[in-house]
Design an enzyme around this catalytic site. Structure first.
Site, PDB file in Angstrom:
ATOM      1  N   GLU A   1      63.821  20.481 -59.830  1.00 42.83           N
ATOM      2  CA  GLU A   1      64.834  20.652 -60.874  1.00 42.83           C
ATOM      3  C   GLU A   1      66.100  21.191 -60.227  1.00 42.83           C
ATOM      4  O   GLU A   1      66.038  22.007 -59.293  1.00 42.83           O
ATOM      5  CB  GLU A   1      64.344  21.627 -61.934  1.00 42.83           C
ATOM      6  CG  GLU A   1      65.405  21.991 -62.974  1.00 42.83           C
ATOM      7  CD  GLU A   1      64.936  23.035 -63.978  1.00 42.83           C
ATOM      8  OE1 GLU A   1      65.661  23.309 -64.935  1.00 42.83           O
ATOM      9  OE2 GLU A   1      63.829  23.585 -63.773  1.00 42.83           O
TER      10      GLU A   1
ATOM     11  N   GLU B   1      55.572  29.107 -64.699  1.00 42.75           N
ATOM     12  CA  GLU B   1      56.219  28.336 -63.647  1.00 42.75           C
ATOM     13  C   GLU B   1      56.202  29.110 -62.336  1.00 42.75           C
ATOM     14  O   GLU B   1      56.471  30.311 -62.321  1.00 42.75           O
ATOM     15  CB  GLU B   1      57.665  28.017 -64.051  1.00 42.75           C
ATOM     16  CG  GLU B   1      57.758  27.328 -65.416  1.00 42.75           C
ATOM     17  CD  GLU B   1      59.179  27.182 -65.924  1.00 42.75           C
ATOM     18  OE1 GLU B   1      60.118  27.321 -65.105  1.00 42.75           O
ATOM     19  OE2 GLU B   1      59.357  26.935 -67.124  1.00 42.75           O
TER      20      GLU B   1
END
Length: 381
Positions: A291, A202
């Protein structure tokens, strides 16, 4: 900001399904927390005190935290990838990777810069970061109060192939983040493996209200940094509402048995494939988007913003965007992800949403807007 994930180990090493390196709007903030003692990493050769308050330690290349990983004890460092991907789109408003601490000094050759930060600051918010969104939805639907249900996403996904790379130009903002260990992220995910053992890489930006939350950046062993000029965790410039827009090109791709991270045209370092079970050869899904972590203080939804804090419908200059959404396949070249193959997933669209642009704005490739303000009495209680 690299946010990475690995196989099942415990924090400090890795955590459960994942551990994270995040590039943030501050490329993951490493600021002081009250009187918490900051720990000088081993192998420090030189220390630089930046004017913005950051303390940068120049650490011996061969004593960086990566080599605390049990699988990397005898690892031979690769200083650069053996190949450069073709057809990679660059961000259309490039930002030089100049960080504030550069004004106070430079790290010597054969060292890497590490932002000095508190040790063992591992909050529950990131201890479950990152489970699959399927598991998060199950927890959310069950309403059992599990911390997994506190993570909310607005993302697009692309799957069904064996991927060797992922790229996007990501709009960088500094959203408002409430306390209690909350955070807001804009990033790409490279994933492989079954739901209960998923491996992820990520990278992107994160805002966390100047709090150090969890095992991330170079705090977790596994990511081998090779760039002496870029400190993961030190600030970069951010976009301004209805004015200056700043974006960064973030790329993760496979070369000579490692997953390499590039930000704009700078190679930052790599994750050796040997530390992964399911990402050893290729990825099976790519995600792009936002997120947040919602602590639900007082039983209401957080006011933590995603992206710029504005909904996708507000468009350029107001909403946060991803552009040049691309993937690399076995041919070794990057290709635009076809809009029709993207799966849109907004867990709470009345709080945070996402909108893929089917008209493909000139020069922006496959793109989308995402984000939202969080709490509102009527739509996001």
């Amino acid at each position: 900001m690299a946010n990475i994930a690995n196989n099942k180990l415990e924090c400090l090493m890795l955590f459960l399904l994942t551990f994270s390196y995040v590039l943030s709007d501050r490329f993951v903030d490493g600021r002081r927390i009250g009187t918490t003692k900051l720990v000088k990493p081993k192998g420090t050769i030189k220390t630089i005190e930046g004017k913005d308050g950051d303390i940068i330690d120049c650490v011996d290349l061969y004593q960086q935290p990566a080599f605390d990983h049990p699988l990397l004890k005898n690892h031979t460092i690769q200083m650069e990838p053996s190949s450069i991907p073709s057809d990679l789109k660059v961000n259309f408003s490039p930002v030089k990777l100049i960080q504030g601490w550069h004004k106070s000094g430079q790290c010597p050759e054969a060292t890497i810069p590490i932002v000095r930060s508190p040790k063992n600051q591992h909050l529950r918010a990131l201890r479950h970061f990152k489970r699959s969104r399927t598991q998060l939805k199950q927890s959310l639907d069950s309403n059992d109060g599990d911390i997994l249900s506190n993570h909310e996403y607005a993302v697009v996904s692309f799957g069904g192939e064996n991927f060797l790379g992922s790229h996007a130009t990501i709009n960088v903002w500094k959203p408002i983040v409430e306390g209690n260990g909350e955070m807001s992220i804009g990033q790409i995910w490279v994933l492989a493996g079954p739901e209960e053992e998923i491996n992820t890489l990520e990278a992107g930006w994160r805002s966390d209200g100047y709090q150090k939350t969890g095992c991330e950046n170079l705090d977790c062993p596994g990511f081998v940094q090779t760039n002496k000029n870029f400190a993961i965790g030190s600030p970069l410039d951010v976009s301004v509402y209805n004015s200056k827009q700043v974006d960064i090109g973030v790329t993760i791709y496979k070369s000579n048995e490692s997953w390499w991270l590039k930000v704009n045209d700078q190679v930052i370092g790599y994750w050796p494939q040997s530390i992964y079970k399911y990402l050893a050869n290729s990825a099976t899904r790519l995600d792009y988007g936002g997120e947040i972590y919602n602590a639900k203080v007082g039983g209401v939804h957080t006011k933590t913003q995603m992206g710029s804090g504005h909904f996708p419908s507000e468009g350029y200059g107001k909403a946060s965007y991803f552009r040049h959404v691309q993937y690399m396949d076995s041919t070794g070249g990057f290709k635009d992800v076809e809009v029709g193959k993207l799966t849109v997933d907004a867990m709470k669209p009345s709080c945070y949403n996402i909108a893929v642009q089917s008209d493909r704005s000139p020069g922006s490739g496959t793109n989308f807007y995402f984000g939202g303000p969080g709490y509102s009495k009527d739509k996001c209680p």
